[in-house]
Design an enzyme around this catalytic site. Structure first.
Site, PDB file in Angstrom:
ATOM      1  N   TYR A  50      -2.828 -12.477 -26.291  1.00 32.53           N
ATOM      2  CA  TYR A  50      -1.462 -11.732 -25.808  1.00 32.53           C
ATOM      3  C   TYR A  50      -2.586 -10.235 -26.194  1.00 32.53           C
ATOM      4  O   TYR A  50      -3.320  -9.792 -27.437  1.00 32.53           O
ATOM      5  CB  TYR A  50      -1.054 -11.138 -27.020  1.00 32.53           C
ATOM      6  CG  TYR A  50       0.386 -11.807 -26.067  1.00 32.53           C
ATOM      7  CD1 TYR A  50       1.193 -11.495 -25.601  1.00 32.53           C
ATOM      8  CD2 TYR A  50       1.391 -12.795 -26.812  1.00 32.53           C
ATOM      9  CE1 TYR A  50       2.459 -10.916 -25.054  1.00 32.53           C
ATOM     10  CE2 TYR A  50       2.653 -13.280 -26.716  1.00 32.53           C
ATOM     11  CZ  TYR A  50       2.693 -12.169 -26.108  1.00 32.53           C
ATOM     12  OH  TYR A  50       4.170 -12.536 -24.862  1.00 32.53           O
ATOM     13  N   GLU A  52      -1.082  -6.815 -25.942  1.00 29.50           N
ATOM     14  CA  GLU A  52      -0.546  -5.489 -25.667  1.00 29.50           C
ATOM     15  C   GLU A  52      -1.349  -3.937 -25.976  1.00 29.50           C
ATOM     16  O   GLU A  52      -1.342  -4.044 -26.659  1.00 29.50           O
ATOM     17  CB  GLU A  52       0.921  -5.350 -26.160  1.00 29.50           C
ATOM     18  CG  GLU A  52       2.231  -5.776 -25.837  1.00 29.50           C
ATOM     19  CD  GLU A  52       1.964  -7.486 -26.837  1.00 29.50           C
ATOM     20  OE1 GLU A  52       0.799  -7.876 -26.723  1.00 29.50           O
ATOM     21  OE2 GLU A  52       3.057  -8.344 -27.192  1.00 29.50           O
ATOM     22  N   ASP A 197      -0.460   3.500  -1.062  1.00 30.41           N
ATOM     23  CA  ASP A 197      -0.021   1.434  -0.575  1.00 30.41           C
ATOM     24  C   ASP A 197      -1.232   0.636   0.166  1.00 30.41           C
ATOM     25  O   ASP A 197      -0.455   0.362   0.952  1.00 30.41           O
ATOM     26  CB  ASP A 197       1.173   0.722  -0.543  1.00 30.41           C
ATOM     27  CG  ASP A 197       1.512  -0.038  -1.025  1.00 30.41           C
ATOM     28  OD1 ASP A 197       0.679  -1.328  -0.730  1.00 30.41           O
ATOM     29  OD2 ASP A 197       2.294  -0.621  -1.227  1.00 30.41           O
ATOM     30  N   THR A 224      -2.884  -4.737  -4.538  1.00 27.07           N
ATOM     31  CA  THR A 224      -2.322  -5.781  -5.171  1.00 27.07           C
ATOM     32  C   THR A 224      -3.866  -5.965  -5.027  1.00 27.07           C
ATOM     33  O   THR A 224      -5.261  -5.761  -4.710  1.00 27.07           O
ATOM     34  CB  THR A 224      -2.084  -6.987  -4.587  1.00 27.07           C
ATOM     35  OG1 THR A 224      -1.919  -6.658  -2.775  1.00 27.07           O
ATOM     36  CG2 THR A 224       0.020  -7.149  -4.334  1.00 27.07           C
ATOM     37  N   LYS A 227      -5.580  -9.246  -1.527  1.00 27.35           N
ATOM     38  CA  LYS A 227      -5.590  -9.879  -0.303  1.00 27.35           C
ATOM     39  C   LYS A 227      -7.018  -9.879   0.128  1.00 27.35           C
ATOM     40  O   LYS A 227      -7.924 -10.327   0.060  1.00 27.35           O
ATOM     41  CB  LYS A 227      -5.078  -8.600   0.481  1.00 27.35           C
ATOM     42  CG  LYS A 227      -3.223  -8.908  -0.032  1.00 27.35           C
ATOM     43  CD  LYS A 227      -2.152  -7.833   0.918  1.00 27.35           C
ATOM     44  CE  LYS A 227      -0.975  -8.453   0.181  1.00 27.35           C
ATOM     45  NZ  LYS A 227       0.105  -7.574  -1.281  1.00 27.35           N
ATOM     46  N   ARG A 233      -4.123 -13.047  -7.906  1.00 29.58           N
ATOM     47  CA  ARG A 233      -3.757 -12.840  -7.812  1.00 29.58           C
ATOM     48  C   ARG A 233      -2.993 -11.445  -8.762  1.00 29.58           C
ATOM     49  O   ARG A 233      -3.159 -12.412  -9.903  1.00 29.58           O
ATOM     50  CB  ARG A 233      -2.475 -14.115  -7.671  1.00 29.58           C
ATOM     51  CG  ARG A 233      -0.868 -13.320  -7.384  1.00 29.58           C
ATOM     52  CD  ARG A 233      -0.370 -14.599  -6.882  1.00 29.58           C
ATOM     53  NE  ARG A 233      -0.990 -15.377  -5.639  1.00 29.58           N
ATOM     54  CZ  ARG A 233      -0.437 -14.716  -4.264  1.00 29.58           C
ATOM     55  NH1 ARG A 233      -0.002 -13.752  -4.098  1.00 29.58           N
ATOM     56  NH2 ARG A 233      -0.982 -15.643  -3.162  1.00 29.58           N
TER      57      ARG A 233
HETATM   58  N1  DSN Z   1       3.958 -10.452   0.822  1.00 29.35           N
HETATM   59  C1  DSN Z   1       2.690  -9.751   1.197  1.00 29.35           C
HETATM   60  C2  DSN Z   1       2.349  -9.723   2.024  1.00 29.35           C
HETATM   61  O1  DSN Z   1       2.499 -10.517   2.575  1.00 29.35           O
HETATM   62  O2  DSN Z   1       2.396  -8.820   3.410  1.00 29.35           O
HETATM   63  C3  DSN Z   1       3.610  -8.244   0.831  1.00 29.35           C
HETATM   64  O3  DSN Z   1       4.127  -7.722  -0.385  1.00 29.35           O
END
Ligand code: DSN
Length: 418
Positions: A50, A52, A197, A224, A227, A233
């Site tokens: 933990y 925080e 974003d 994120t 990707k 993730r």
């Molecule tokens: N689920 C993601 C995507 O496939 O673009 C975005 O949140």
């Protein structure tokens, strides 16, 4: 040696998923494969801790090593994206976006973002999401779905009319480049903060294959990390230069909307950011774009309509219902049968419903990690179209599946990228 073997149900499922990833071709444009080093950090003992707070300012003891890990992740993120502040604690993209809204808005304030049906994301104001219940979202669209150009004059008029506090650029199903300078100009005119974003293309920005919104003066990037960035993730929020904004964002993540950070994920983020700084990663990003272009050319030659008319990034959105008479859901199912995974997707002004839309969305990040080059990707696109044109021909599909499996076998998922 596997300790997981003793939990038979989970172990079997894990083996099945490993096999699925190995034998099939992953074309979902938001997915990728991480290196063994990222996987090792993600599965490490940091999950036991933990932490925080933030490095040097924690609420629990025993933070010698968590502080190292989080500081390294922050410093690497700042260097990769050319900004002054980074918060690497968001559990994923949706909480990252929520934290930005909560940091900068009062309930009832307005956000101007891209319409979901034109490529935007659920977290940019879909009525079923929590942010949409708290804040007011108004949306802009493409001028023409066949060119993909954003209606910047419409966007400006909406900004003047609705006076948003945030103007949001970014998408999850948009294949073209955005004119970041135009967003910044419009935001300046109405006194809005600019948020990009970049979840889908953050890796391509980090790898200098696509323009960086910070270079045009954007205030904030959310993303994120799993990707194109090829990390675990998770999520991240970057602030170009305002300390005031960065401080608000830190408070908004913790204690605002999250508790203890997932330090094992943050360790894996740091490893992925390190990998993204290498020349090999830059080459990977260039290849992702070349591969998407190779697929685009096949679709154009075969008369398949692409939303936006093609692609400038890693993804393609194809109107398979309009072009081939196959619905998005049918296409997703039949392509799954031959070993190609992608997702059905609504297209702009879709006449069909989201659960069986007109389009499919696919992209090249994962197959490029496996070493696919332009000719391989062109062949995958040909096989996709052949499958859709012969969706009821079992013999044909079996033949196509054989070729897909052999392509997958000859491009094993690598464990090391650098
Ligand atoms: N689920 C993601 C995507 O496939 O673009 C975005 O949140």
């Amino acid at each position: 040696m596997s300790f997981l073997k003793e939990d038979k149900e989970i172990y079997e499922a894990l083996l099945g998923e490993e096999r699925r990833q190995k034998e099939g071709l992953e074309l979902i444009p938001s997915e990728n494969y991480v290196s063994a080093a990222v996987l090792e950090a993600n599965g490490s003992v940091f999950t036991n801790k933990y932490s925080e707070g933030y490095p040097g300012k924690r609420y629990y003891g025993g933070q010698d090593f968590t502080d190292i890990v989080e500081t390294v992740a922050i410093e690497r993120a700042k260097k990769l994206f050319g900004c002054k502040y980074a918060n690497v604690q968001p559990h994923s993209g949706a909480p990252a976006n929520l934290a930005v809204y909560a940091a900068l808005l009062e309930p009832g304030d307005t956000v101007l973002g891209m319409d979901l049906s034109h490529g935007g994301h659920l977290t940019h104001g879909h009525p079923m999401t929590l942010p949409a219940k708290i804040y007011k979202f108004v949306t802009y669209k493409m001028k023409d779905p066949d060119t993909g150009e954003i209606d910047y004059e419409g966007l400006r008029q909406m900004a003047i009319e609705h006076k948003p506090k945030i103007i949001l650029a970014g998408f999850s199903a948009y294949p073209r480049s955005l004119d970041y300078t135009k967003f910044v100009e419009i935001a300046k005119e109405v006194g809005a903060i600019t948020v990009a974003d970049m979840a889908h293309i953050a890796g391509l920005i980090a790898g200098k294959a696509l323009p960086n919104p910070f270079d045009a003066g954007f205030d904030i990037i959310t993303t994120t990390t799993h990707k194109t960035l090829r990390g675990p993730r998770g999520g991240m929020i970057l602030t170009r230069e305002s300390e005031e904004i960065a401080k608000k964002i830190d408070k908004s993540i913790f204690p605002g909307i999250q508790g203890g950070p997932h330090m094992h994920t943050i360790a894996a983020k740091a490893v992925a950011f390190g990998e993204a700084m290498t020349p090999a990663y830059k080459e990977y990003c260039q290849q992702v774009l070349k591969n998407a272009k190779a697929m685009e050319e096949v679709l154009r030659r075969e008369g398949v309509r692409m939303i936006g008319g093609g692609t400038d990034n890693h993804l393609i959105l194809a109107d398979v219902y309009g072009s081939l008479g196959v619905t998005g859901k049918e296409a997703q199912t039949v392509l799954d049968e031959v070993g190609i995974t992608l997702n059905m997707n609504s297209i702009a002004e879709d006449t069909r419903k989201p659960l069986d839309p007109s389009g499919i969305r696919f992209g090249t990040p994962a197959i490029t990690t496996r070493g696919f080059l332009e000719a391989d990707c062109a062949r995958v696109a040909e096989l996709m179209i052949e499958t859709l044109r012969n969706k009821d021909d079992e013999a044909k599909k079996a033949e196509i599946k054989k070729e897909i499996v052999s392509m997958a076998e000859s491009h094993p998922i690598p464990e090391k990228f650098v």
